[in-house]
Design an enzyme around this catalytic site. Structure first.
Site, short mmCIF file in Angstrom:
data_model
loop_
_atom_site.label_atom_id
_atom_site.label_comp_id
_atom_site.label_asym_id
_atom_site.label_seq_id
_atom_site.Cartn_x
_atom_site.Cartn_y
_atom_site.Cartn_z
N ASP A 144 65.54 16.45 33.98
CA ASP A 144 64.43 16.25 33.06
C ASP A 144 64.89 16.40 31.61
O ASP A 144 66.06 16.68 31.33
CB ASP A 144 63.32 17.26 33.36
CG ASP A 144 62.76 17.10 34.77
OD1 ASP A 144 62.74 15.95 35.25
OD2 ASP A 144 62.37 18.11 35.37
N TYR A 199 71.64 24.11 41.30
CA TYR A 199 71.18 24.30 39.93
C TYR A 199 71.40 25.76 39.54
O TYR A 199 71.42 26.66 40.39
CB TYR A 199 69.70 23.96 39.79
CG TYR A 199 69.40 22.49 39.69
CD1 TYR A 199 69.26 21.86 38.45
CD2 TYR A 199 69.24 21.71 40.83
CE1 TYR A 199 68.97 20.51 38.36
CE2 TYR A 199 68.96 20.35 40.75
CZ TYR A 199 68.82 19.76 39.50
OH TYR A 199 68.55 18.42 39.41
#
Length: 483
Positions: A144, A199
């Protein structure tokens, strides 16, 4: 034997349903001299297909994947690129295109920057601009806005020269780097063949400072904890019932609280925080951790492999959360971080995570800043085991570029994260609007029956009555049990 067989078909009664089909197929088979269904199928597949790319026509056959009609051969061999980048200043990875009088990019993205660099490096032709899907373009993840990546894998058919890596990096801006390029199989898809994604989120330790509950909210907070703890024990239903609860429904006066901004993280804090994150591990419904999905949509279920919490060695009083999962929803990780922090600091009940994972509860969840999030690396176990055939098509292994990626993390990503301190602002937000304040009223997903919609904010309505009278969001009770 061929002639009698054809004549026999000619004199078959026209009423037979197979008559028309055979009269169309048999002449083609007779001319070919082969009645084999396998060979007939092969001949059908060799028919040339056409598709348009820019002003040129591209032909696709079994022998050549792409060939421009003007004689220029388009790339045929597919490669995978190991990339690292800083997400600051980019509106995410995926390119955003506006189609009007002319095709143009609306905002700056990582994908658009890579496309221009590949064209400048003569790896792909300008005819394929805005049409990367024609070259089998794929990416392992779609980060994002503002999210970094230490190691991203992108697949594409390209023309690779011996000095491609050097030329490509020269055409890339300073905040994007290509570590290496390797040949992959023709059907390689970085998104579909990615086994899981890793992540990391890092944040300063002072965010874990204990939350001081205002005395005026103490009774309200305790009753909220009782309600959440009881409902968290029913993962597939909501056991809420006002007649059994002393929950305070009147809104208390909003009072901004404070927390210890000088808090120093201890080893015991690391262990406790990892235990809290353990509630996320496994397959759960994460509809409350994204703003773009229906709670009864099967896509709201995500599988988390593991979550590890540790200190950041090269940064004082910083905490690292490493999350490994198959895939993630929009803003899912940032909301997961926010709820876990609030549980640790005491502004949310200890069972708040289990409460949020209930598919029938509607919960307002804060979102942690994007500043501390980055993609560490994807993993391709499935591809390496079933598809790759070294040495022609090598395994995609993070270990091959680990040294370069870790150097990029320490020298580029960590300093970039420290450059913009948005955590103080976010800390003020969660002090002013803590979890228990945002969710002071027990809410269910929308419920409807034959008489019309029921107000789910009405605390007298229980899930049992709602499911007995009708359906939830148009989904029957049987369907809910299966999800």
């Amino acid at each position: 034997m061929r002639l009698p067989f054809i004549l026999l078909l000619v004199y078959l009664p026209p009423s037979l349903s197979v008559y028309t089909k055979f009269t169309q197929i048999v002449p083609f088979m007779a001319l070919s001299g082969d009645f084999s269904a396998k060979n007939f199928s092969r001949k059908r597949k060799n028919v040339t297909k056409h598709s348009s790319v820019g002003d040129s026509t591209i032909q696709s056959t079994n022998n050549e994947l792409f060939k421009i009609s003007n004689g220029i051969n388009a790339p045929k061999t597919k490669y995978a690129m190991y990339l690292g980048y800083l997400g600051t200043g980019y509106y995410g990875f995926q390119k955003q295109i506006a189609f009007g009088d002319r095709v143009e990019e609306t905002v700056e993205t990582i994908e658009g920057t890579l496309e221009r660099a590949l064209i400048a490096s003569n790896a792909i032709y300008p005819e394929f601009k805005h049409r990367l899907q024609k070259l089998g373009w794929s990416k392992a993840a779609r980060t994002d806005k503002g999210v970094h990546a230490a190691c991203m894998v992108v697949g594409c058919r390209m023309n690779i020269a011996d000095d491609f890596l050097k030329i490509f990096n020269e055409n890339l801006p300073g905040n994007i780097i290509c570590y290496d390029v390797l040949r992959v199989t023709k059907g390689f898809d970085a998104r579909a063949l990615c086994s899981y994604r890793n992540y990391e989120y890092i944040f300063p330790g002072y965010l874990l400072g204990k939350f001081e509950i205002p005395p005026q909210h103490l009774t309200f907070y305790q009753s909220c904890c009782e309600m959440v703890d009881r409902c968290a024990k029913c993962p597939k239903t909501s056991c809420y019932n006002r007649s059994q609860d002393n929950f305070v429904f009147s809104n208390p006066d909003k009072i901004s609280s404070t927390s210890d901004t000088n808090y120093q993280v201890t080893e015991q804090d690391i262990v406790s925080l990892e235990t809290i994150f353990g509630d996320y591990v496994g397959s759960h419904n994460f509809h409350n951790f994204s703003s773009r999905i229906n709670p009864l949509n099967p896509a709201s279920y995500r599988y988390i492999n593991s979550i590890k919490v540790s200190r950041v060695e090269c940064m004082e009083n910083f905490v690292r959360v490493s999350i490994q999962g198959q895939s993630f929803l929009f803003n899912q990780i940032r909301k997961m971080i926010a709820v876990a922090i609030e549980v640790f600091r005491g502004s949310a009940p200890k069972n708040a995570i289990k409460y949020c994972l209930n598919k029938l509860h509607s919960v307002n969840v804060n979102t942690a800043p994007a500043q501390g999030l980055f993609l560490h690396h994807p993993n391709f176990d499935t591809y390496n085991f079933h598809r790759a055939s070294p040495p022609q098509t090598k395994h995609i292994l993070f270990e091959d570029v680990k040294e370069q990626a870790m150097q990029f993390i320490k020298q580029r990503i960590y300093p970039e994260i420290l450059k913009y301190d948005k955590w103080h602002e976010w800390l003020e937000t969660i002090n002013e609007y803590p979890f228990y304040w945002e969710n002071h009223a027990h809410k269910l997903v929308k419920v409807s029956n034959s008489d019309g919609e029921i107000d789910t904010n009405d605390q007298e309505t229980t899930l049992t009555n709602a499911m007995t009278d009708g359906v939830i969001n148009g989904v029957s009770n049987d369907m809910i049990d299966q999800m």
